[in-house]
Design a protein around this motif. Structure first.
Motif, PDB file in Angstrom:
ATOM      1  N   ILE A   1       0.848  -1.192   0.000  1.00 39.39           N
ATOM      2  CA  ILE A   1       0.000   0.000   0.000  1.00 39.39           C
ATOM      3  C   ILE A   1       0.884   1.242   0.000  1.00 39.39           C
ATOM      4  O   ILE A   1       1.860   1.313   0.746  1.00 39.39           O
ATOM      5  N   PRO A   2       0.591   2.236  -0.827  1.00 42.16           N
ATOM      6  CA  PRO A   2       1.389   3.473  -0.836  1.00 42.16           C
ATOM      7  C   PRO A   2       1.467   4.099   0.551  1.00 42.16           C
ATOM      8  O   PRO A   2       0.504   4.073   1.324  1.00 42.16           O
ATOM      9  N   SER A   3       2.632   4.654   0.853  1.00 36.97           N
ATOM     10  CA  SER A   3       2.853   5.204   2.188  1.00 36.97           C
ATOM     11  C   SER A   3       1.881   6.326   2.516  1.00 36.97           C
ATOM     12  O   SER A   3       1.477   6.491   3.676  1.00 36.97           O
ATOM     13  N   GLY A   4       1.478   7.110   1.522  1.00 42.64           N
ATOM     14  CA  GLY A   4       0.529   8.186   1.780  1.00 42.64           C
ATOM     15  C   GLY A   4      -0.810   7.674   2.254  1.00 42.64           C
ATOM     16  O   GLY A   4      -1.411   8.228   3.186  1.00 42.64           O
TER      17      GLY A   4
ATOM     18  N   THR B   1      -7.303   1.820  24.157  1.00 45.25           N
ATOM     19  CA  THR B   1      -7.307   2.788  23.056  1.00 45.25           C
ATOM     20  C   THR B   1      -5.901   3.306  22.773  1.00 45.25           C
ATOM     21  O   THR B   1      -5.490   3.398  21.605  1.00 45.25           O
ATOM     22  N   LEU B   2      -5.165   3.623  23.822  1.00 44.33           N
ATOM     23  CA  LEU B   2      -3.798   4.085  23.616  1.00 44.33           C
ATOM     24  C   LEU B   2      -2.929   2.986  23.014  1.00 44.33           C
ATOM     25  O   LEU B   2      -2.114   3.236  22.119  1.00 44.33           O
ATOM     26  N   LEU B   3      -3.118   1.753  23.500  1.00 44.86           N
ATOM     27  CA  LEU B   3      -2.329   0.648  22.958  1.00 44.86           C
ATOM     28  C   LEU B   3      -2.693   0.396  21.498  1.00 44.86           C
ATOM     29  O   LEU B   3      -1.814   0.097  20.677  1.00 44.86           O
ATOM     30  N   ALA B   4      -3.964   0.526  21.150  1.00 41.31           N
ATOM     31  CA  ALA B   4      -4.379   0.356  19.757  1.00 41.31           C
ATOM     32  C   ALA B   4      -3.703   1.388  18.862  1.00 41.31           C
ATOM     33  O   ALA B   4      -3.253   1.070  17.749  1.00 41.31           O
ATOM     34  N   CYS B   5      -3.612   2.630  19.333  1.00 43.28           N
ATOM     35  CA  CYS B   5      -2.940   3.672  18.548  1.00 43.28           C
ATOM     36  C   CYS B   5      -1.448   3.385  18.411  1.00 43.28           C
ATOM     37  O   CYS B   5      -0.867   3.591  17.335  1.00 43.28           O
ATOM     38  N   VAL B   6      -0.827   2.915  19.490  1.00 39.95           N
ATOM     39  CA  VAL B   6       0.596   2.570  19.426  1.00 39.95           C
ATOM     40  C   VAL B   6       0.826   1.411  18.463  1.00 39.95           C
ATOM     41  O   VAL B   6       1.767   1.423  17.652  1.00 39.95           O
ATOM     42  N   VAL B   7      -0.037   0.390  18.539  1.00 39.17           N
ATOM     43  CA  VAL B   7       0.081  -0.766  17.646  1.00 39.17           C
ATOM     44  C   VAL B   7      -0.054  -0.331  16.187  1.00 39.17           C
ATOM     45  O   VAL B   7       0.720  -0.742  15.319  1.00 39.17           O
ATOM     46  N   ALA B   8      -1.021   0.524  15.916  1.00 40.64           N
ATOM     47  CA  ALA B   8      -1.241   0.985  14.544  1.00 40.64           C
ATOM     48  C   ALA B   8      -0.065   1.821  14.048  1.00 40.64           C
ATOM     49  O   ALA B   8       0.384   1.665  12.908  1.00 40.64           O
TER      50      ALA B   8
ATOM     51  N   LEU C   1       2.720   0.914  10.976  1.00 40.36           N
ATOM     52  CA  LEU C   1       3.086   1.770   9.855  1.00 40.36           C
ATOM     53  C   LEU C   1       4.591   1.773   9.642  1.00 40.36           C
ATOM     54  O   LEU C   1       5.075   1.640   8.508  1.00 40.36           O
ATOM     55  N   THR C   2       5.355   1.917  10.712  1.00 39.50           N
ATOM     56  CA  THR C   2       6.803   1.989  10.569  1.00 39.50           C
ATOM     57  C   THR C   2       7.434   0.626  10.277  1.00 39.50           C
ATOM     58  O   THR C   2       8.492   0.551   9.674  1.00 39.50           O
ATOM     59  N   LEU C   3       6.771  -0.440  10.724  1.00 39.34           N
ATOM     60  CA  LEU C   3       7.285  -1.778  10.423  1.00 39.34           C
ATOM     61  C   LEU C   3       7.090  -2.139   8.948  1.00 39.34           C
ATOM     62  O   LEU C   3       7.802  -2.996   8.420  1.00 39.34           O
ATOM     63  N   THR C   4       6.125  -1.520   8.296  1.00 43.02           N
ATOM     64  CA  THR C   4       5.794  -1.874   6.914  1.00 43.02           C
ATOM     65  C   THR C   4       6.119  -0.760   5.916  1.00 43.02           C
ATOM     66  O   THR C   4       5.816  -0.907   4.735  1.00 43.02           O
ATOM     67  N   THR C   5       6.728   0.326   6.390  1.00 43.70           N
ATOM     68  CA  THR C   5       7.036   1.463   5.520  1.00 43.70           C
ATOM     69  C   THR C   5       8.440   1.968   5.811  1.00 43.70           C
ATOM     70  O   THR C   5       8.785   2.199   6.973  1.00 43.70           O
ATOM     71  N   ARG C   6       9.212   2.154   4.764  1.00 41.82           N
ATOM     72  CA  ARG C   6      10.549   2.711   4.945  1.00 41.82           C
ATOM     73  C   ARG C   6      10.463   4.179   5.335  1.00 41.82           C
ATOM     74  O   ARG C   6       9.575   4.903   4.893  1.00 41.82           O
ATOM     75  N   VAL C   7      11.414   4.613   6.168  1.00 44.63           N
ATOM     76  CA  VAL C   7      11.430   6.001   6.620  1.00 44.63           C
ATOM     77  C   VAL C   7      11.554   6.951   5.433  1.00 44.63           C
ATOM     78  O   VAL C   7      10.917   8.008   5.398  1.00 44.63           O
ATOM     79  N   THR C   8      12.356   6.586   4.440  1.00 42.54           N
ATOM     80  CA  THR C   8      12.519   7.450   3.268  1.00 42.54           C
ATOM     81  C   THR C   8      11.198   7.640   2.526  1.00 42.54           C
ATOM     82  O   THR C   8      10.906   8.733   2.031  1.00 42.54           O
ATOM     83  N   ASP C   9      10.389   6.577   2.470  1.00 41.84           N
ATOM     84  CA  ASP C   9       9.081   6.695   1.820  1.00 41.84           C
ATOM     85  C   ASP C   9       8.161   7.629   2.600  1.00 41.84           C
ATOM     86  O   ASP C   9       7.410   8.413   2.014  1.00 41.84           O
ATOM     87  N   LEU C  10       8.219   7.549   3.928  1.00 46.38           N
ATOM     88  CA  LEU C  10       7.405   8.446   4.747  1.00 46.38           C
ATOM     89  C   LEU C  10       7.828   9.897   4.551  1.00 46.38           C
ATOM     90  O   LEU C  10       6.992  10.801   4.460  1.00 46.38           O
TER      91      LEU C  10
END
Length: 207
Positions: free
Chosen positions: A22-25, A102-109, A113-122
């Protein structure tokens, strides 16, 4: 070899899953919408539990190893538990459960994102998203650089914590704030100065 502490917001795990492709955007917008939705609508333990389950399901779809997923949560869970316990004693345990999930759900999400997206793409995504603001004098490149450096500094800071803990354990030092905080602050200041010098040497920040 000493055990490595988890490093949130830093480890990219390639697997070629649907989420990886999925595109990083789109992933970034989805994350923002998810966090807002959880914050606004997850008002009961059931709703908060569903949100946490949905966020956790993303790890399965992305084919993230269980050990990696658990390590990513290692640093967040104790703090969230502390906040939940405080909420439980001061308000109610139902609100505490909602707060924790709720906080843990936000942290997990966010971690997904960072586990599946390269920092350069972000960073490229942020550059494109903020490009229209450049005409109003907003320093888009500086903001992107700041975000990038923040993401890259997190694992280095965690590594510093591990090194300080290992050194204190090797010397048999007691668990005082001074024996932990002072070396950590010194390491942090030295790294900040080194980063600043490196940026200045490359002309970053020159008008």
């Amino acid at each position: 070899m000493p055990r490595q502490l988890p490093i949130p917001l830093s480890v990219y795990v390639p697997s070629g899953s649907v989420i990886h492709r999925i595109p990083s955007g789109i992933k970034l917008v989805t994350l923002i919408a998810f966090v807002l939705g959880v914050t606004i609508f997850a008002r009961t333990p059931l709703a908060a539990g569903v949100a946490l389950a949905v966020a956790s399901l993303g790890y399965f779809i992305a084919q993230i190893p269980v050990r990696t997923a658990l390590w990513q949560m290692f640093g967040a869970v104790p703090l969230l538990l502390f906040l939940a316990i405080f909420q439980g004693f001061s308000v109610s345990w139902s609100r505490a459960a909602v707060l924790f999930m709720t906080l843990l759900a936000c942290v997990v999400a966010a971690t997904l994102l960072t586990l599946t997206t390269r920092v350069t793409d972000l960073m490229d995504t942020l550059d494109r998203a903020m490009a229209p603001l450049a005409r109003f004098g907003v320093p888009v490149e500086t903001i992107s650089l700041a975000v990038s450096l923040t993401l890259r500094m997190i694992p280095l800071q965690v590594q510093s914590v591990r090194e300080v803990l290992d050194a204190r354990r090797a010397r048999g030092a007691k668990g005082s704030v001074a024996t932990f905080g002072v070396p950590l602050i010194i390491r942090t200041v030295r790294r900040s100065r080194a980063t600043s010098d490196a940026l200045l040497a490359r002309g970053v920040g020159d008008s």
